[in-house]
Design a protein around this motif. Sequence first.
Motif, PDB file in Angstrom:
ATOM      1  N   UNK A   1      67.039  87.611  24.828  1.00  0.00           N
ATOM      2  CA  UNK A   1      66.376  87.191  26.052  1.00  0.00           C
ATOM      3  C   UNK A   1      66.921  85.853  26.546  1.00  0.00           C
ATOM      4  N   UNK A   2      67.193  84.923  25.622  1.00  0.00           N
ATOM      5  CA  UNK A   2      67.706  83.608  25.960  1.00  0.00           C
ATOM      6  C   UNK A   2      68.979  83.361  25.163  1.00  0.00           C
ATOM      7  N   UNK A   3      70.056  83.012  25.852  1.00  0.00           N
ATOM      8  CA  UNK A   3      71.331  82.688  25.239  1.00  0.00           C
ATOM      9  C   UNK A   3      71.825  81.381  25.858  1.00  0.00           C
ATOM     10  N   UNK A   4      71.734  80.289  25.115  1.00  0.00           N
ATOM     11  CA  UNK A   4      72.022  78.961  25.632  1.00  0.00           C
ATOM     12  C   UNK A   4      73.444  78.548  25.299  1.00  0.00           C
ATOM     13  N   UNK A   5      74.157  78.051  26.305  1.00  0.00           N
ATOM     14  CA  UNK A   5      75.537  77.617  26.155  1.00  0.00           C
ATOM     15  C   UNK A   5      75.677  76.216  26.728  1.00  0.00           C
ATOM     16  N   UNK A   6      76.098  75.251  25.887  1.00  0.00           N
ATOM     17  CA  UNK A   6      76.268  73.862  26.311  1.00  0.00           C
ATOM     18  C   UNK A   6      77.719  73.566  26.658  1.00  0.00           C
ATOM     19  N   UNK A   7      77.904  72.534  27.482  1.00  0.00           N
ATOM     20  CA  UNK A   7      79.227  72.028  27.795  1.00  0.00           C
ATOM     21  C   UNK A   7      79.101  70.571  28.232  1.00  0.00           C
ATOM     22  N   UNK A   8      80.216  69.865  28.288  1.00  0.00           N
ATOM     23  CA  UNK A   8      80.247  68.514  28.812  1.00  0.00           C
ATOM     24  C   UNK A   8      80.391  67.417  27.786  1.00  0.00           C
ATOM     25  N   UNK A   9      80.382  67.757  26.507  1.00  0.00           N
ATOM     26  CA  UNK A   9      80.566  66.750  25.478  1.00  0.00           C
ATOM     27  C   UNK A   9      81.984  66.215  25.476  1.00  0.00           C
ATOM     28  N   UNK A  10      82.184  65.134  24.736  1.00  0.00           N
ATOM     29  CA  UNK A  10      83.506  64.549  24.653  1.00  0.00           C
ATOM     30  C   UNK A  10      83.477  63.175  24.036  1.00  0.00           C
ATOM     31  N   UNK A  11      84.581  62.454  24.192  1.00  0.00           N
ATOM     32  CA  UNK A  11      84.751  61.116  23.646  1.00  0.00           C
ATOM     33  C   UNK A  11      84.747  60.093  24.766  1.00  0.00           C
ATOM     34  N   UNK A  12      83.876  59.092  24.665  1.00  0.00           N
ATOM     35  CA  UNK A  12      83.816  58.007  25.632  1.00  0.00           C
ATOM     36  C   UNK A  12      83.665  56.686  24.895  1.00  0.00           C
ATOM     37  N   UNK A  13      84.007  55.599  25.568  1.00  0.00           N
ATOM     38  CA  UNK A  13      83.799  54.281  24.985  1.00  0.00           C
ATOM     39  C   UNK A  13      82.403  53.778  25.325  1.00  0.00           C
ATOM     40  N   UNK A  14      81.925  52.826  24.549  1.00  0.00           N
ATOM     41  CA  UNK A  14      80.601  52.260  24.785  1.00  0.00           C
ATOM     42  C   UNK A  14      80.464  51.789  26.223  1.00  0.00           C
ATOM     43  N   UNK A  15      79.309  52.092  26.816  1.00  0.00           N
ATOM     44  CA  UNK A  15      79.056  51.747  28.203  1.00  0.00           C
ATOM     45  C   UNK A  15      79.417  52.834  29.188  1.00  0.00           C
ATOM     46  N   UNK A  16      80.096  53.862  28.724  1.00  0.00           N
ATOM     47  CA  UNK A  16      80.502  54.956  29.585  1.00  0.00           C
ATOM     48  C   UNK A  16      79.412  55.980  29.793  1.00  0.00           C
ATOM     49  N   UNK A  17      79.762  57.060  30.480  1.00  0.00           N
ATOM     50  CA  UNK A  17      78.798  58.095  30.841  1.00  0.00           C
ATOM     51  C   UNK A  17      79.349  59.482  30.569  1.00  0.00           C
ATOM     52  N   UNK A  18      78.438  60.397  30.308  1.00  0.00           N
ATOM     53  CA  UNK A  18      78.747  61.813  30.184  1.00  0.00           C
ATOM     54  C   UNK A  18      77.600  62.604  30.789  1.00  0.00           C
ATOM     55  N   UNK A  19      77.899  63.802  31.253  1.00  0.00           N
ATOM     56  CA  UNK A  19      76.876  64.706  31.767  1.00  0.00           C
ATOM     57  C   UNK A  19      76.980  66.030  31.028  1.00  0.00           C
ATOM     58  N   UNK A  20      75.942  66.362  30.279  1.00  0.00           N
ATOM     59  CA  UNK A  20      75.891  67.608  29.543  1.00  0.00           C
ATOM     60  C   UNK A  20      75.223  68.685  30.384  1.00  0.00           C
ATOM     61  N   UNK A  21      75.705  69.904  30.241  1.00  0.00           N
ATOM     62  CA  UNK A  21      75.135  71.041  30.939  1.00  0.00           C
ATOM     63  C   UNK A  21      74.765  72.117  29.935  1.00  0.00           C
ATOM     64  N   UNK A  22      73.719  72.856  30.239  1.00  0.00           N
ATOM     65  CA  UNK A  22      73.293  73.971  29.409  1.00  0.00           C
ATOM     66  C   UNK A  22      72.830  75.088  30.324  1.00  0.00           C
TER      67      UNK A  22
END
Length: 121
Positions: A1-22
């Motif tokens: 019924x529910x199949x969750x798939x994430x994306x958007x991870x990675x390597x950043x330096x302190x103070x940076x930003x990332x946006x994860x999606x599911x």
Amino acid sequence: QVQLVESGGGLVQAGGSLRLSCTNSARTFTNYPMGWFRQAPGKEREFVAAISWSGGSINYADSVKGRFTISRDNAKNSVYLQMNSLKPEDTAVYYCAAGVRLIATMAPDYWGQGTQVTVSS
């Protein structure tokens, strides 16, 4: 019924930003609250943020308040985690989660496979 798939991870330096999606890849209409957990090396999995289906109820862990923002797009059956001002302590595998009682119990019924976030100092 529910199949969750994430994306958007990675390597950043302190103070940076990332946006994860599911995204729930199952082609069903789902009213479940959704959220994010994380597990750092050598530590227990911990709650990060959760959001109700309507967006009317949102919870954050104290450690991420003011830096992370959770949102969802029900038309796309997706939930997002905008992570700003990242710190090395945010390094972890981030897991998308969903469940009918997620807001009340912090106990998801469904988990994604996880996506790695690494923040360098």
